[in-house]
Design an enzyme around this catalytic site. Structure first.
Site, PDB file in Angstrom:
ATOM      1  N   CYS A  67      56.360  86.110  38.021  1.00  0.00           N
ATOM      2  CA  CYS A  67      57.343  86.927  38.735  1.00  0.00           C
ATOM      3  C   CYS A  67      58.766  86.589  38.267  1.00  0.00           C
ATOM      4  O   CYS A  67      59.223  85.463  38.447  1.00  0.00           O
ATOM      5  CB  CYS A  67      57.172  86.677  40.234  1.00  0.00           C
ATOM      6  SG  CYS A  67      58.526  87.212  41.270  1.00  0.00           S
ATOM      7  N   CYS A  70      61.187  85.467  40.975  1.00  0.00           N
ATOM      8  CA  CYS A  70      60.778  84.123  41.397  1.00  0.00           C
ATOM      9  C   CYS A  70      61.368  83.089  40.437  1.00  0.00           C
ATOM     10  O   CYS A  70      61.905  82.058  40.863  1.00  0.00           O
ATOM     11  CB  CYS A  70      59.256  83.989  41.407  1.00  0.00           C
ATOM     12  SG  CYS A  70      58.402  85.120  42.517  1.00  0.00           S
TER      13      CYS A  70
END
Length: 170
Positions: A67, A70
């Site tokens: 991600c 992230c």
């Protein structure tokens, strides 16, 4: 088989009923809710429960190694640990990756994470009402969700910092 045409006034009722069904029993965890219990093992083999953080401010980061947002949040979380760790704030990374602990351990090492990381199983993700990553929960010293942040950007970083300062002062 014939299907009856639904009246447009029935659609909102049916949607509401579906959302309130047992399958949707776990609503999204909100600010002010008690943090659900956790019992995980970090990638280094340490057992962790919410009780480990009693009296501490906990930043729980649900993330995935693949991600991009992230990954963008990691330098901020590492910085939070450096800045507030000695004052009683802790970060706990909760990976939702399905590849196992080895992948997450390698990722944590490559990013030089200075906080523990564990795998969040589906039950824990459900308990926390996880819908997307990153989702970051800031949990107060009393075990209450002080805030829930979805995604990551500079505005979220500023809000998180201000909240942590406030919570540490309580």
């Amino acid at each position: 088989m014939k299907f009856a045409k639904l009246s447009s006034s029935l659609v909102p009722v049916l949607v509401t009923m579906a959302l309130l069904s047992p399958a949707m029993a776990h609503a999204i965890l909100q600010k002010g809710d008690p943090a659900p219990p956790i019992k995980v093992t970090t990638t280094s083999g340490q057992q962790v429960t919410l009780a480990n953080y009693q009296g501490k401010v906990l930043v729980m980061d649900f993330f995935a190694t693949w991600c991009v947002p992230c990954r963008d949040s990691i330098p901020h979380l590492v910085g939070l640990t450096r800045k507030f760790g000695k004052q009683g704030m802790h970060v706990l990374g909760m990976s939702v990756d399905e590849g196992g602990a080895k992948i997450v351990r390698e990722f944590a090492a490559s990013k030089q994470l200075n906080y523990p990381v564990a795998l969040a199983d589906e039950d824990l993700q459900t308990e926390y009402g996880l819908r997307s990553v990153p989702t970051i929960f800031v949990i107060s010293k009393k075990g209450v969700v002080a805030e829930r942040f979805q995604g990551f950007n500079e505005d979220i970083a500023r809000k998180m910092d201000a909240l942590i300062v406030k919570l540490l002062a309580e």
